[in-house]
Write an enzyme that holds these catalytic residues in place. Sequence first.
Site, PDB file in Angstrom:
ATOM      1  N   GLY A  29      24.130  42.214  31.859  1.00  0.00           N
ATOM      2  CA  GLY A  29      25.027  41.898  30.741  1.00  0.00           C
ATOM      3  C   GLY A  29      24.812  42.778  29.524  1.00  0.00           C
ATOM      4  N   ASN A  30      25.814  42.814  28.659  1.00  0.00           N
ATOM      5  CA  ASN A  30      25.694  43.558  27.401  1.00  0.00           C
ATOM      6  C   ASN A  30      26.690  43.032  26.373  1.00  0.00           C
ATOM      7  OD1 ASN A  30      27.954  45.276  28.706  1.00  0.00           O
ATOM      8  ND2 ASN A  30      26.119  45.716  29.917  1.00  0.00           N
ATOM      9  N   THR A  74      22.899  50.526  26.395  1.00  0.00           N
ATOM     10  CA  THR A  74      23.430  50.184  27.714  1.00  0.00           C
ATOM     11  C   THR A  74      24.458  51.220  28.171  1.00  0.00           C
ATOM     12  OG1 THR A  74      24.810  48.601  28.889  1.00  0.00           O
ATOM     13  CG2 THR A  74      25.043  48.579  26.534  1.00  0.00           C
ATOM     14  N   SER A  75      24.458  51.517  29.481  1.00  0.00           N
ATOM     15  CA  SER A  75      25.441  52.486  29.994  1.00  0.00           C
ATOM     16  C   SER A  75      26.843  51.871  29.973  1.00  0.00           C
ATOM     17  CB  SER A  75      25.074  52.914  31.414  1.00  0.00           C
ATOM     18  OG  SER A  75      25.100  51.787  32.263  1.00  0.00           O
ATOM     19  N   GLU A  76      26.893  50.525  30.008  1.00  0.00           N
ATOM     20  CA  GLU A  76      28.207  49.857  30.053  1.00  0.00           C
ATOM     21  C   GLU A  76      28.896  49.786  28.684  1.00  0.00           C
ATOM     22  OE1 GLU A  76      27.579  46.236  32.303  1.00  0.00           O
ATOM     23  OE2 GLU A  76      28.019  47.268  34.169  1.00  0.00           O
ATOM     24  N   HIS A  95      29.941  41.191  27.818  1.00  0.00           N
ATOM     25  CA  HIS A  95      30.061  41.382  29.274  1.00  0.00           C
ATOM     26  C   HIS A  95      28.918  40.654  29.965  1.00  0.00           C
ATOM     27  CE1 HIS A  95      30.035  42.908  33.254  1.00  0.00           C
ATOM     28  NE2 HIS A  95      28.928  43.610  33.060  1.00  0.00           N
ATOM     29  N   HIS A 158      32.105  41.657  40.353  1.00  0.00           N
ATOM     30  CA  HIS A 158      31.121  42.091  39.360  1.00  0.00           C
ATOM     31  C   HIS A 158      30.833  41.006  38.302  1.00  0.00           C
ATOM     32  CE1 HIS A 158      29.929  45.453  36.276  1.00  0.00           C
ATOM     33  NE2 HIS A 158      29.185  44.376  36.160  1.00  0.00           N
TER      34      HIS A 158
HETATM   35 ZN   LIG Z   1      27.693  44.091  34.701  1.00  0.00          ZN
END
Ligand SMILES: [Zn+2]
Length: 282
Positions: A29-30, A74-76, A95, A158
Amino acid sequence: MLNEFKLKQEICEIGHKVYEKGFVAANDGNISYRISENHVLCTPTLVSKGALKPDDICLVDMTGKQLSGKKKRTSEVMLHLEIYKANPKVKAVVHSHPPHATAFSVAGEDIPTCILPEVEVFLGPIPTAVYETPGAQAFAQTILPFVNTAKIVVLKNHGTVSWGETLQQAYWWTEILDAYCRILLIAKQVGRVERISPPKVEELLDLKERFGITDDPRRLHNADLCVNVDFGRGYAEPSATLMKKPEGPMRPPEPISAPAASDEAIERVVQEITDRIMSVLG
Ligand SMILES: [Zn+2]
């Protein structure tokens, strides 16, 4: 003026909530918050949301370049940035991987609508974005078609991503959706899922407009009122096979038995066992 430290604290509070609710496992998560035209606060990679501290929060620009923070972002965050770029009203993005909502996408089921009044008013139809490998630019773009018409999207196989004008709001949409999906799954186990009738759904949409929420895509694009109407339909109803009348008069079922062995075969087995016992006894 924005109090950056307070916002970092708020990101941590939301992080603790998503972790305690079981919406994320381990470091999943982020969360992010847009503090200015070109600056976004976001959570770092490889840190559990349950243990987040204000000091861990990173600052990035709108290209994803990290400007400050001791830990790697975070990469997201690329997914979050696409949402901010596509909808300037959005200030916060959450997320996570809420299990009940995610289960629907794993099972290939769209989130059904026209079932609970609060969900109709607060969320409306909840789209599912196509699957893409997390972290890549193509993944970020999967949600673009929905950024201006939804508040939360299910990411196929996801998790979910939700957004709002405050961190609390973005988090709430996730909490409301997962609680709703939990009810749907329990209801399906209890029996069938009953729906609110279309005229009553229209009443809820009128109510929503009176609250000042005028972005329901069903009113904007004249789309179908109810999504996935087959979900839970007839689950408790007898299937066609069970309903079929037996042909001819009812007869008691034949007793199930093994085919009878011949006397010769039985004698052979008895002899074999006797021979073995005799050889053991010497
Ligand atoms: Zn995720």
